[in-house]
Design an enzyme around this catalytic site. Sequence first.
Site, PDB file in Angstrom:
ATOM      1  N   GLU A   1     -26.358  41.804 -16.504  1.00  0.00           N
ATOM      2  CA  GLU A   1     -27.085  40.703 -17.166  1.00  0.00           C
ATOM      3  C   GLU A   1     -27.286  40.982 -18.657  1.00  0.00           C
ATOM      4  O   GLU A   1     -27.143  40.028 -19.419  1.00  0.00           O
ATOM      5  CB  GLU A   1     -28.458  40.482 -16.499  1.00  0.00           C
TER       6      GLU A   1
ATOM      7  N   ASP B   1     -30.439  41.959  -6.271  1.00  0.00           N
ATOM      8  CA  ASP B   1     -31.342  42.782  -5.450  1.00  0.00           C
ATOM      9  C   ASP B   1     -32.363  41.907  -4.724  1.00  0.00           C
ATOM     10  O   ASP B   1     -33.567  41.950  -4.990  1.00  0.00           O
ATOM     11  CB  ASP B   1     -32.051  43.815  -6.330  1.00  0.00           C
TER      12      ASP B   1
ATOM     13  N   ASP C   1     -22.665  47.173 -12.164  1.00  0.00           N
ATOM     14  CA  ASP C   1     -24.055  46.806 -11.900  1.00  0.00           C
ATOM     15  C   ASP C   1     -24.765  46.448 -13.204  1.00  0.00           C
ATOM     16  O   ASP C   1     -24.333  46.812 -14.297  1.00  0.00           O
ATOM     17  CB  ASP C   1     -24.761  47.974 -11.210  1.00  0.00           C
TER      18      ASP C   1
END
Length: 792
Positions: free
Chosen positions: A395, A465, A392
């Site tokens: 980025e 998300d 997760d």
Amino acid sequence: MNLKNYYMKKIVITILFFTFSIPLFSADFERTKLGIKANIQSMDVEVQFYNPHIVRIVKSQEGFVFKKESLSVIKTPQVVNLIVNQQGDIVSLKSEFIQVTLDLKTGKVSFYDLSGKALFTEKDYGTQFTPIKDVDKKTFTVRQAFLLDKDEAIYGLGQQQEGKMNQRGQKLLLRNENTKICIPFIQSTKGYGVFWDNYSPTKFVDNPQEMSLESEVGDGLDYYFLYGKNADGVIAKMRDLTGQSPLLPLWTLGFWQSRERYTSQEEIVGVVEKFRKLGVPLDGIIQDWQYWGGNGNWNSMNFDNPKFSEPQKMIDRIHQLNAHYMISVWASFGRDTKQFSELKEKKSLLNFETYPKEATPYDPYNPEARNLYWEYLSKGLFAKGVDAWWMDSTEPDRTFTRDSDLDVPTHLGTFRSVYNAFPLQTVGGVYDHQRKAASNKRVFILTRSAFAGQQRYGANSWSGDIHGRWDVLRKQIPAGLNFSLCGIPYWNTDIGGFSVDYKGGIKNVAYRELYVRWLQFGTFMPMMRSHGTSTPREIYMFGQKGDWAYDAQEKFINLRYRLLPYNYSTAWDVTNQSGSMMRALVMDFSQDKKVYDINDEYMFGKSLLIAPVTESMYVKNENDKSEEDFSQIKSKQVYLPEGTSWYDFWTGAQFSGGQTISKEVPVDIMPIYVKAGTILPVGPKVQYATEKKWDNLELYVYPGADGEFTLYEDENDNYNYEKGAFSTIKINWNDKEQTLTIENRKGSFPGMLKTRNFNISLITKGKSTADFSAKTDKAVTYKGKEIVIKLK
């Protein structure tokens, strides 16, 4: 400029590479081993052929040394036979597939096919180097302008959320963030692709005057031109350049259940047990964050939360239930973790705000930091039998997104200079280490971000998300298709959206309708995964058998499993032939200009046209009050591309291509059309992917065109296939003769079926394929030797 005229005139300089022995110079350019270089307008320009289809263009300021080892490109240039000519200010280089020209006056580079037809060109004087200081380093902002044809469509740029299929007319900042994956790559309907090899935030602009790419940091300008003649060819060249996609295990193509989050080991095991009790297929269960305890212990890679006191017992039980266990790991570490202390000592932390505030990202550009990451991951989780990684925030998250964050130093320079390559480095670190540690379990990674080349790391990206709304659902289709057109084949979304924008969540029938439609779409993604926050969404939360929301989900989850032979064979095509699972219509029907900007349909594999329902039809939702009404069946408009005929998957009805039709879509039906000439293999009804062998396969044949299909099989979950441990069975349909030929089996592997049955159904007008209940026309026993079956 038309090059035909050049080759009708006297050749001034002709050089064949295989006779090249010493550098040859002219007044204007120098021949190199890979192509040519020249100094133009105080700028050094190089044209480098990597193979006959791929050309690298490198430009740098005169006197400024530009040396670069690409993070994305792994291909070593090969020897290419080139014919090099000069006509005035124009130098041309010709391989056996393409021609490239360099204007020695302006520095413009242009690309042509062998007939002299223009493919792609820079703009005259379109290169710009603007001196800047990246903290203390003298460097440049680099910009290149190009010219596109007026009617040319382009695709790619990663996963954007604008809802556009054709990327013409866009103005985008290519900087990775949650829900936005940025890849500076485009491909055109003219059969070429361009990869801009820069990792800093990059502006993409297309307008009637020009298309341009401008990166915040670059010691030089560096891009690759790839000529594939069509979309599949371009993707094949991009994989050749940046890495091939390994084969994912069969079980990854099953159904995955997740939630933000399962709070105890009893709860997550109970979900798997409930699925098994209900008889609803399931292959994967996912543990989200905080199994490690509090935020200070963030991503400790240990089950330090007392509610997970017996992790080995939990994982063993999940395996006993024939399911696989994926777990969340992050790119940041809490201040109380051992990793944080060791990384801080090694000066391998990136000092900016992230989520949560108690954690700090690590530096994946540092090989020692990647080693440390795997060391803890291996002993804390992999050793316990964890099957897959949910990586997760790759980025990574920057909570306040301050410009000063970009000044933070990394092992390879400022964070600004390598920003977009963060996911490539952190995902690649896990893949490379696991490959070295074990060969009996294929690496499988779910990750929130990506960059060019990430397909080589066994990764499946998801769209972040996102919100659970109809407009967001619609945007996911072109987002995933453009991502796939960048050469990265594995992608998915949170089915139902991560956060739910409906009061009452799953109790709200308006959300239930949205979720059902999203799950139908998810059935035809490379990974079918239910996940989100705010409200649980396991199938039994929607009711029980007899309830429309439950029944529709069960129907499509079972459909996913019946199609496993088709899906796994398609995955092999991804690995073996640089194929794609989610295919924009332009990939297969490029001659039909009507498909250029269709953003709500696509091909799944090369046979199935998927048209997700992306608007509410049966539930009114006003002022947070929802009311369902199924009294009237609604319809969806579907365009069927020209060049073939089509079959309605559910009814067997036949249609000519090149028309828009109206398809009735009750809540348990999503439009699916099968291309004429398809041979569709259908497996048994199962509870998990490997429950039953494929010893009795259905073969559905859709006449109207010749067709072929290659059935692929192996051991399902190791890397022996790389050593040749697999088998293929090629099946051909001759439409004129109405014969199906099952060819000799090629290859073998341990446990391979020696004998199997094929039950063959020829789909004719009015013959329904719904629930795979079509009558068998011929049943044959196959022992690996060719069989020819006549069907009428």
